[in-house]
Structure formats: C-alpha cells, structure tokens
Motif scaffolding. Structure first.
Motif, short mmCIF file in Angstrom:
data_model
loop_
_atom_site.label_atom_id
_atom_site.label_comp_id
_atom_site.label_asym_id
_atom_site.label_seq_id
_atom_site.Cartn_x
_atom_site.Cartn_y
_atom_site.Cartn_z
N SER A 1 23.72 29.31 -8.60
CA SER A 1 22.88 28.20 -9.04
C SER A 1 23.78 27.03 -9.38
N PHE A 2 23.20 25.84 -9.51
CA PHE A 2 24.03 24.66 -9.76
C PHE A 2 24.60 24.66 -11.17
N ASN B 1 11.61 17.72 -6.99
CA ASN B 1 11.40 19.12 -6.62
C ASN B 1 10.61 19.22 -5.32
N TRP C 1 12.76 18.28 -2.45
CA TRP C 1 13.64 19.42 -2.18
C TRP C 1 12.90 20.50 -1.38
N TYR D 1 16.68 28.94 -1.78
CA TYR D 1 17.53 27.76 -1.61
C TYR D 1 16.98 26.89 -0.49
N ALA E 1 19.96 15.99 -2.56
CA ALA E 1 20.26 17.36 -2.97
C ALA E 1 20.27 18.31 -1.78
N ILE F 1 21.26 24.49 -5.60
CA ILE F 1 20.14 24.45 -6.55
C ILE F 1 19.17 25.57 -6.19
N GLU G 1 15.66 26.64 -10.64
CA GLU G 1 16.13 25.36 -11.20
C GLU G 1 15.25 24.21 -10.73
N ALA G 2 14.89 24.22 -9.44
CA ALA G 2 14.04 23.16 -8.91
C ALA G 2 12.68 23.17 -9.59
N VAL H 1 16.46 19.21 -10.23
CA VAL H 1 17.06 18.60 -9.04
C VAL H 1 17.72 17.25 -9.38
N ALA I 1 20.96 17.63 -11.39
CA ALA I 1 22.02 18.24 -10.58
C ALA I 1 22.68 17.21 -9.67
#
Length: 674
Positions: free
Chosen positions: A12-13, A91, A94, A266, A346, A353, A357-358, A363, A366
């Motif tokens: 993870s980031f 998010n 992403w 991911y 990202a 990420i 986390e997203a 995001v 990060a």
C-alpha cells in the motif's frame, strides 16, 4: 513513466509509515481550528461595532437576509465542498478513469443550479421563514412537519459523518493521529466561531476556506499538467497501465518472488466495463452507474439539507438565484479539475494505492505526497481541514436552527423570546459539535468508509426530495401524499438495496452493500417511487394551496433587515425566476446530457482530445479561482473599509446621497452592507 521501482514491494502507499510526524497532525487540527475561530470571531465583532450590525436571534440564524451574490456563491461552494469532494472524486478517477471526475462534478452541480429556482420561491412564498421545516408545518401540518424534520436531521447526520470519516482517515494516514481521536478533535475548531458568530461567522469562515481550497487546487493542477508532466505524458501512462495483462500486474506488485496482486485491489490492467478497457473514455459502465447514484444521492443532500435552505434565506433577493448559479458553476471545477489531475496521475504513475486506501479517500494525499513530499502532505491536510470545518460549521448552524425553531419553539416553548432562542441556538451548536465526534467513531468501528456512505446516502434521504420540491412549486401537492412519499420511498429504497445485494452476491455483507448495483437500484427507487406516490395522492385529492399561511411564519424579533418591500415585488421575482429557470435548466441539460453525449463518439480519447479535455479543466479552475476570491471582496468593499476606518479610530466617509437615503429609512429596516 511508472514509479514502480520507487515503491517496489509496497502493498500500500502509506502502510504503517506516515509522511508527517504526529505533532503536525495535532498542530493542523488544533492550530488551524484555533486560528480560524479567533479570526472569524474577531471579524464578526469588528463588523458589529464598525458597521452597526445588531446580533439578534434572527441575525444569528439568517445573517440579516442581505448576503450578496459573491459571498452567497462562496458559501455554496464551501458548503458543497465536503471531504468527499476532494477525496472521493479522485477515488472514482482511480477506478473508472476520465468519466469518474466528470460524473462526480456534473452529477453534483445540477442540484445547486436547480436549487436556485427554490431560492427565488422562498423569497416569494416565505420571506420570514428560518427553516424548510417551518414551511412544511405552515403548509402541511404536524405529521408532515415531524416527517421532514426527521429527514432533514438525517441529512445533517449523513453529511457530517462523511466529513469526519474522510477527514479522520486522511489525518491518520498523513500524521498517525489516532482515527478516533481525530474524529473528536476536528469539530472543536468549528464550535467556537459558529457559536459566537452564528451564520455570519460561518459565511466569513467559508470565504476564507474556499479561497485556500482554490489556491491549493490550482497548484495541484498546474504541477501535474504543466510543471512536472503534460497531458501527453499522463495519456501515455494511462494507456500503458490499461494495457497490462494479469501476469504483468503480478510482476509489478510483488515482494521478492511472491506476488500480492489481486484483481480490483490495485489500478492495474484493463478497466472492467470501459470501452477497450481504457481509462480514457466516457463509455464507462461503472462510471455511468456511479453518475446516476451521484445525481440521485446529491439531490437528497442539497434539497433535504437545511444548510442550503438557510443560505437561500440569508441571501438578498437580488443575489439568491445568481449566487446559486455562480456557486454551482465554480464548484464544478473542484472535483473535475482536482480528480482529473491527482486521480489520473495516481494511475499513470502506478502508485501502490490499494482499493482500501482509495475507498478511504487517500488518493489525493498519496499523489500530493509523491509530487511535493512532506509539503504535499501538509497542503492536502490543510485543504481537507478547510473543507471539513466550513461544511461542518454550516451543518452545525443548520441543526441549531432546526432544533431551535422546529423543536424548541414549536413543541417546547411556543412563546419563547429572541434571547431564549439565541441561547438554545448556541447550546445546540456546541452539543452537536461534540456529538459529531462520537458519530465518526461509531461509523469507523462499524467498518464504514467514505465511499460506502457516499453511495448509500440516496437510499436514506432521496425519497424526501420530490415532496420538498413540490412544497414550493406545486399547489396541488397534499400533506398525506408528502408523508407517504417520504416514508414509502425510503422503505422501498432500502428493501430494493438489500434485495439486489442478496440477488447479486448471494449474501448480504457490509462490503457487498457498498457496491454499485445495490446502491444504483436503491437510489433510483427512492427518487422515482416517492415522485409517483406524491403525484398519485395529490391528483386524487389536490390541496390547491394558496401559499398564504407560509407567508405568515412568525419572527421572534422584529429584525426587518433584508426584508424591504421593494426587493420583493412580483415583477422582480418573476423576472428572477425566469432567469434562473433558463440558466439553471440550460446548464443542467448541458452537463448531464449534451456534454457526455458529445464525448461518446470519441470512444477512447486520442492524445489531442485528452489534451483539450485537460485544457478545459485547467482554464475552468483558474477562472473560477479568480472569480470566487475577487467578487466577494469587490461587493463587500464598503463594509471592509468601514472596519478598516474603525480600527484606526476614524469614521468611514459616506457616499453622496447615502446619508439622505439612510435618514429616510426607519432604523429597523436599515440594511447592513456585506
């Protein structure tokens, strides 16, 4: 351009490492809170003594009903810029690519544009009202009043929970401050200035917060597409990422010889349900579904949220409709430009990420941390804190008004004085601010994150939207239909949400309930069923309401500022309504139909098409930043100079003719400049 080597082996980031020390988290949360509390409180009291503003209970909850266009727009932008605006928008970029930021922005702009129509009708039908529920009581009686009071308070709770879930998760990821503790500390900065200065302090703080958010926004957009990279570089990175096979993704995300890659965990490989699996297309199944959820859910959080009705009540009649239109158009650029830059960056950089986390909204932090180092972390934390405190303050005042006028005055002490109402208002602000923390902790321990609550909200409050629109716009709408539509629509929506989840996954879990299809079905049923129910009931037994009782809502004090008859003539209000209907519906059709339809023939964007798309986001962000910072100052220049003269012990010079016009007005009808 992928940055996989720099983060090789990271699952993870952020992981267990925070880019900022824990002390900086406390400094941001407590330091900024204290600073803005002191600053806005001082500004409110300088205005009081320099410009003669009288702080009555009416002023506390309506800001004198004389706020001008620029500040109204700034407040709308500030109220509508949640933690989700900054975090969830990236998010969906992403997840779905370019369609995510567009649908987030357009799907949440049209409600503000259309609310401008209601803002004018409030001035026509209920100029002395303090809350939307007072209007419901005046027209539909006690049962409807209690129903919509429940939905209004529920909307406040949902919005507040999203503020704290996103804010606490980000502060924790960036600084290591405990998530539960952050949930309690974040509201403290809001409580002091909101309780001290009421709606006026909230508006002043909102302007300052909005200015800071836009300055950070243009820095991020400029850095991604001009300073560090270009649209062509980001385009190439996105195309490369979507071309990866599962085997290639497993090679990228591995520790030693062991891969930890899982599909969906991911942003790597083709995007499901997107044209050609590309991030660079509006032909996106997931993006379109999210767009529908976004549109329905955000109708609930605008039309059912007292803070938007309160801003309409506070605005001058000449400013209400223009302020909402300008605010909506300016706000559009925040999720659109921010997510088009940070969200897509990202993916193009292949930052590690994770989906968790997203989903928690990490995001933007990060990407900012990757691009700017610890300065980027501070920048994101400050930007987020601005969004949380300004919206949190608006929600606090909204709850305060509902409790004061719709519970205390209506059911506990109908003969209360203005001073008693003012005291209750301030107490509620403090109590609600403290309860906000407990709410954030409870939701966090239930395993709910920002993305989950954001997609769910329409199921809970979407059914109240159509009845509240009909409240001011349709004379046939009756009380029984309004109550049946609100409760019936909610029950049907929640049932649909659960049934679709069970049908799709075979089991009902918290994670499954947070996915697209159950929420899409529930959101649509909430809005559509309530509209049908209210229509059928009202056609069967039309009320044919004359709006007379709504115009007789009592004021606790005869504070007539902002209620001059010349501002409420039928000719002016008719012209204003025509203007906002033309532009409000026009921009709505442009944003949810014409723009996306024109982009469909492009299929997967070419480099030139994407460059033009990016150019629109950059240009819109810079123009919006200039307008929203400069216009409120220009409109309030007289009041600002009045404060400056007061601070140096001088009397502000009056414009020619001002003294005469002031003398002609009775003291109680004199309007305070903003």
């Amino acid at each position: 351009m992928a940055s996989t080597a720099q983060y090789a082996g990271q699952t993870s980031f952020f992981g267990d490492n925070t880019p900022l020390p824990i002390e900086s988290g406390y400094a941001i949360v407590l330091g900024f809170g204290a600073f803005f509390s002191v600053l806005t409180t001082v500004l409110v009291y300088l205005d009081k003594y320099a410009n003669g503003t009288e702080h009555t209970s009416e002023f506390f909850n309506t800001a004198g009903r004389s706020v001008k266009t620029g500040l109204t727009a700034s407040v709308i932008v500030s109220q509508w810029t949640w933690a989700a605006t900054l975090l969830q928008s990236s998010n969906v970029a992403w997840q779905y690519g370019v369609s995510g930021p567009f649908w987030y922005a357009s799907g949440a702009t049209i409600q503000v544009l259309l609310f401008g129509i209601l803002a004018i009708e409030i001035k026509r039908r209920a100029r002395t009202a303090h809350t939307v529920c007072e209007m419901v009581l005046a027209r539909w009686g006690k049962a409807a009043h209690l129903t919509f009071l429940f939905f209004a308070l529920l909307a406040n709770v949902i919005v507040t929970s999203m503020l704290l879930l996103g804010g606490a998760a980000t502060v924790n990821a960036l600084t290591g401050v405990d998530t539960d503790l952050a949930s309690f500390l974040i509201p403290w900065g809001v409580i002091l200035y909101t309780a001290a200065g009421g709606l006026k302090a909230t508006f002043m703080a909102s302007y300052l917060h909005t200015a800071i958010i836009f300055l950070v926004l243009v820095v991020c957009v400029y850095t991604v597409y001009v300073k560090n990279f270009s649209s062509d570089v980001i385009y190439a990175g996105l195309q490369q990422v979507s071309s990866y096979s599962t085997t290639q993704c497993e090679q990228i995300f591995k520790q030693g010889t062991q891969t930890f890659f899982e599909a969906g965990k991911y942003a790597c490989g083709p995007v499901p349900e997107n044209e050609g699996g590309s991030y660079l297309t509006m032909l996106s199944g997931g993006g379109t579904k999210f767009g529908i959820i976004n549109i329905v859910g955000n109708f609930g959080t605008v039309f059912v949220d007292q803070s938007y009705w309160q801003s309409a009540i506070a605005a001058k009649p000449t400013s209400a409709h223009k302020g909402y239109l300008l605010g909506g158009l300016v706000w559009f650029t925040i999720p659109f430009a921010l997510a088009t830059s940070l969200g897509l960056c990202a993916v193009a950089l292949q930052l590690p990420i994770s989906s968790a986390e997203a989903g928690a909204g990490l995001v933007p932090p990060a990407v900012a941390t990757h691009l700017f180092g610890s300065f980027g972390s501070v920048m994101m934390a400050v930007m987020l804190f601005m969004a949380i405190t300004s919206t949190g303050s608006a929600e606090g005042i909204a709850v305060s008004s509902l409790v004061t006028y719709d519970i205390y005055k209506t059911y506990i002490n109908p003969k209360c004085t203005g001073q008693q109402a003012l005291f209750i208002s301030k107490v509620v602000v403090v109590v609600f601010g403290l309860l906000m923390g407990g709410l954030g902790v409870a939701l966090n321990h239930m395993g709910l994150n920002l993305g989950w609550v954001y997609q769910f909200m329409g199921n809970a409050i979407g059914s109240a939207v159509v009845p509240l629109w009909n409240l001011l716009m349709w004379k046939k709408a009756n009380a029984m239909g309004a109550v049946a539509a609100a409760w019936g629509g909610m029950i049907l929506a929640l049932a649909t949400w659960l049934i679709v989840c069970q049908a799709e996954f075979g089991e009902i879990t918290i994670d499954n309930l947070g996915t697209l299809n159950p929420n899409l079905a529930g959101n649509i049923v909430a809005l559509a069923s309530s509209a049908l129910i209210h229509f059928v009931f009202s056609m069967a037994s039309p009320q044919n309401y004359d709006f007379e009782s709504m115009g007789k809502i009592e004021m606790l004090e005869q504070d007539m500022s902002g209620l001059d008859d010349e501002d409420y003539t039928s000719d002016f209000l008719d012209a204003a309504k025509w203007w906002i209907q033309k532009w409000g519906w026009g921009f709505t059709i442009l944003m949810v139909l014409i723009w996306p339809l024109l982009s469909l023939p492009a299929g997967v964007f070419t480099t030139d098409y994407f460059a033009f798309w990016v150019f629109i986001s950059i240009a819109w962000s810079f123009v919006a930043t200039f307008v929203i910072i400069v216009l409120p100052i220009q409109e309030s220049w007289g009041a600002i100079m009045g404060v400056c003269y007061f601070m140096v012990g001088k009397q502000a010079p009056q414009k020619a003719g001002a003294a005469a016009s002031t003398a002609e007005k009775a003291p109680e009808t004199q309007e305070v400049a903003y």
